[in-house]
Scaffold this motif. Structure first.
Motif, short mmCIF file in Angstrom:
data_model
loop_
_atom_site.label_atom_id
_atom_site.label_comp_id
_atom_site.label_asym_id
_atom_site.label_seq_id
_atom_site.Cartn_x
_atom_site.Cartn_y
_atom_site.Cartn_z
N ILE A 1 0.84 -1.20 0.00
CA ILE A 1 0.00 0.00 0.00
C ILE A 1 0.87 1.25 0.00
CG2 ILE A 1 -1.79 1.26 1.27
CD1 ILE A 1 -2.59 -1.46 2.51
N PRO A 2 1.00 1.94 -1.13
CA PRO A 2 1.77 3.19 -1.12
C PRO A 2 0.99 4.32 -0.45
CG PRO A 2 0.85 2.77 -3.30
CD PRO A 2 0.52 1.58 -2.45
N ILE A 3 1.71 5.13 0.32
CA ILE A 3 1.14 6.33 0.92
C ILE A 3 1.69 7.48 0.11
CG2 ILE A 3 0.80 7.60 3.08
CD1 ILE A 3 0.09 4.67 3.47
N ALA A 4 0.82 8.21 -0.55
CA ALA A 4 1.26 9.22 -1.51
C ALA A 4 0.68 10.58 -1.18
CB ALA A 4 0.84 8.81 -2.92
N SER A 5 1.37 11.61 -1.65
CA SER A 5 0.79 12.95 -1.55
C SER A 5 1.25 13.73 -2.76
CB SER A 5 1.27 13.65 -0.29
OG SER A 5 2.60 14.09 -0.45
N GLY A 6 0.51 14.75 -3.09
CA GLY A 6 0.94 15.61 -4.18
C GLY A 6 2.04 16.52 -3.68
N LYS A 7 1.72 17.24 -2.62
CA LYS A 7 2.64 18.21 -2.06
C LYS A 7 3.58 17.56 -1.06
CE LYS A 7 1.05 21.89 0.13
NZ LYS A 7 1.68 23.18 0.37
N VAL B 1 -2.51 11.35 1.12
CA VAL B 1 -2.48 12.26 2.26
C VAL B 1 -2.52 13.69 1.74
CG1 VAL B 1 -1.21 13.01 4.31
CG2 VAL B 1 -1.07 10.63 3.56
N THR B 2 -3.38 14.50 2.34
CA THR B 2 -3.43 15.89 1.94
C THR B 2 -3.75 16.75 3.16
OG1 THR B 2 -4.41 17.49 0.40
CG2 THR B 2 -5.87 15.78 1.23
N THR B 3 -3.62 18.04 3.00
CA THR B 3 -4.03 18.98 4.04
C THR B 3 -5.30 19.68 3.53
OG1 THR B 3 -2.50 20.57 3.06
CG2 THR B 3 -1.70 19.36 4.96
N PRO B 4 -5.99 20.41 4.39
CA PRO B 4 -7.30 20.92 3.98
C PRO B 4 -7.30 22.02 2.92
CG PRO B 4 -7.06 20.93 6.38
CD PRO B 4 -5.71 20.67 5.80
N GLN B 5 -6.16 22.66 2.68
CA GLN B 5 -6.19 23.76 1.70
C GLN B 5 -6.62 23.26 0.33
OE1 GLN B 5 -3.38 22.96 3.52
NE2 GLN B 5 -1.98 24.70 3.53
N ALA C 1 -2.97 17.01 -4.70
CA ALA C 1 -3.20 15.61 -4.32
C ALA C 1 -3.95 14.89 -5.43
CB ALA C 1 -3.98 15.53 -3.01
N GLU C 2 -4.81 15.62 -6.10
CA GLU C 2 -5.61 15.03 -7.17
C GLU C 2 -4.72 14.48 -8.29
OE1 GLU C 2 -8.67 17.59 -8.67
OE2 GLU C 2 -9.89 15.83 -9.17
N LYS C 3 -3.57 15.11 -8.49
CA LYS C 3 -2.64 14.61 -9.51
C LYS C 3 -2.16 13.22 -9.16
CE LYS C 3 -0.91 19.02 -11.12
NZ LYS C 3 0.23 19.94 -11.11
#
Ligand SMILES: Nc1ncnc2c1ncn2[C@@H]1O[C@H](COP(=O)(O)OP(=O)(O)OP(=O)(O)O)[C@@H](O)[C@H]1O
Ligand SMILES: [Mg+2]
Ligand SMILES: [Zn+2]
Lengths: 113, 356
Positions: free
Chosen positions: B100-106, B234-238, B245-247
């Motif tokens: 299971i990869p944990i990914a984020s855009g930023k 994983v993302t933050t609320p901004q 993150a959508e990318k």
């Protein structure tokens, strides 16, 4: 889009794909090879086909087919080519083009004479 | 003798209160066997609370005993997960049931913090957990998990370092600081995939992979070459963070890797005095994203100084301060993740059969 359930040999060299919508499609081996989506066979920018029928040995067929993740297969060809990944989308899209391709096959010149 | 259908129907009456769904739909029923009047099954647990687990077990026993023809019932609780197996074994890491990869855009959204806490929370349920720190640009898992020794060579490969019950391997164990910068994409990608395969993971229920931020070559190659159960974003609320993150989500979509869920980190700040929640980074970004991509919001983790402090100290907050709201949110996220994986694997389409 349907997904494949089973990939079998059809006749000596062709590929039969059984889709989960109940359809089974028989793909002529040469037709699939000619539609290889890799960068050597298709111009990545223009999408133009690079591999031409005349470039392939008269008999070109798959020697081995392997899974790539859950979304594609890799076909190893008798002409040593194997770089193309055939995704389910690609294969499903190709199903519609088989009849046209069969209609377009020209007999070799010498056999017309 | 009771039929499969009768038994299944009875099991569908048992609702897991935390999820409001029955245990069959949640994918928690494993190895169901019916022989004469005997029914045996493994019930997968999703949390470490013995009370809740035993309660559910008793409900299952009661439900089964109510089925006509059932004479004996054997329910075993198991923390082990079903495998996501591709069937062909292609791309699988031997012995590892779910990658299971944990990914984020930023960058900097808390991917490593989330990975470490999820790993520890999963291990607390009794599951066998590994954590691969694939962030070649800024490996931080050794620090967060308090790894002090270097990995040893084993009989066939590299032995992971065990911290807080989790098997850890980090690129940071092998590269000197700044070295990653010199390496180029393809080399890095290859090194990572090789590394994942060279580790003697043993039997694992879950291998979490802390990916570098973004959607570059490294992420792409690893995800193409290793068979994945699904990814956590994983993302933050901004809104800006959610847009990036959508990318990542789109990248996984293209790789036909399911998204198991989204975790919103630094979701709010809770005042210690009033208990009021302050939305420092705005609100709704992750929820909107989850809704749009039809994936669950696994948790909203509050912003808390103790999260950072415990990470810096080498003991993730789930262990260091289990009663903290952030720790509870991580445990909740882990439970939801277990269920997402269980549901997915229970319903997994049969792998394509190739006879060629
Ligand atoms: N919920 C939180 N509350 C407070 N601090 C947090 C929280 N989550 C993460 N942090 C802190 O924020 C910083 C960045 O977190 P982390 O290193 O986990 O992010 P990352 O996404 O892995 O970053 P990178 O892109 O550098 O890998 C760390 O100092 C961490 O301790
Ligand atoms: Mg990190
Ligand atoms: Zn090709």
């Amino acid at each position: 889009m349907p997904k494949p359930i089973r990939i079998n040999r059809h006749g000596a060299h062709d590929i039969a794909i059984e889709w989960d919508n109940g359809q089974t499609v028989a793909y002529p081996a040469r037709f699939v090879r000619l539609n290889c989506p890799c960068a050597q066979c298709e111009d990545e920018v223009t999408g133009k086909r690079i591999v031409q029928d005349s470039m392939l040995p008269i008999l070109t067929y798959p020697t081995k087919i392997e899974h790539v993740g859950r979304y594609a297969i890799q076909i190893f060809w008798s002409d040593s080519h194997s770089t193309g990944l055939f995704t389910w989308e690609k294969l499903w899209e190709l199903a519609d083009k088989i009849d046209d391709w069969k209609g377009s096959i020209k007999l070799p010149k010498h056999s017309l004479q | 003798m009771p039929t499969q259908e009768q038994v299944q129907d009875a099991l569908r009456e048992v609702i897991d209160p935390a999820f409001g769904k029955d245990i069959v739909s949640l994918g928690l029923v494993q190895a169901l066997k019916i022989a004469d009047g005997r029914v045996a099954l493994d019930l997968q647990i999703v949390r470490s609370s013995a009370d809740a687990n035993n309660n559910l077990k008793q409900q299952v026993e009661r439900a089964l005993k109510g089925v006509a023809g059932v004479e004996a019932v054997e329910v075993r609780l198991t923390p082990h997960a079903r495998s996501a197996g591709t069937g062909s074994g292609q791309g699988e890491l031997p012995g590892v049931a779910n990658v299971i990869p944990i990914a984020s855009g930023k960058g900097g959204v808390g991917k490593s913090t989330v990975s470490a806490n999820l790993a520890v929370a999963l291990a607390q349920t009794g599951a066998r957990v590994g954590l691969l720190d694939a962030d070649v640009y800024g490996p931080s898992i050794p620090m967060i998990m308090g790894a002090t020794e270097a990995p040893q060579r084993g009989g066939r490969g590299i032995m992971p370092v065990i911290c807080h019950g989790v098997k850890i391997i980090s690129t940071g164990f092998f590269t000197k600081p700044d070295q990653a910068v010199v390496w180029r994409g393809p080399m890095l990608s290859k090194m990572l995939t090789d590394l994942a395969r060279q580790v003697e993971w043993g039997e694992l229920d879950y291998l979490l992979v802390d990916l570098p931020p973004g959607t570059g070559d490294v992420q792409l190659t690893l995800c193409q070459q290793v068979a994945l159960t699904g990814a956590v974003i994983v993302t933050t609320p901004q809104p800006v963070a959610a847009a990036i993150a959508e990318k990542s989500i789109i990248m996984f979509e293209q790789l036909k890797t399911p998204i198991l869920g989204i975790i919103e980190n630094m979701a709010y700040f809770e005042s210690r005095k009033t208990g009021e929640r302050e939305l420092i980074f705005g609100a709704g970004g992750a929820a909107t994203l989850a809704h749009k991509w039809k994936t669950p919001l696994l948790a909203q983790i509050p912003l808390a100084t103790t999260v950072r402090e415990t990470s810096d100290g080498g003991t993730p907050i789930v262990l260091a301060d289990p009663d903290a709201p952030a720790a509870k949110a991580f445990v909740e996220a882990a439970a939801k993740l277990v269920v997402e994986v269980a549901m997915k694997n229970a319903n997994a389409e049969k792998p394509v059969e190739i006879n060629f």
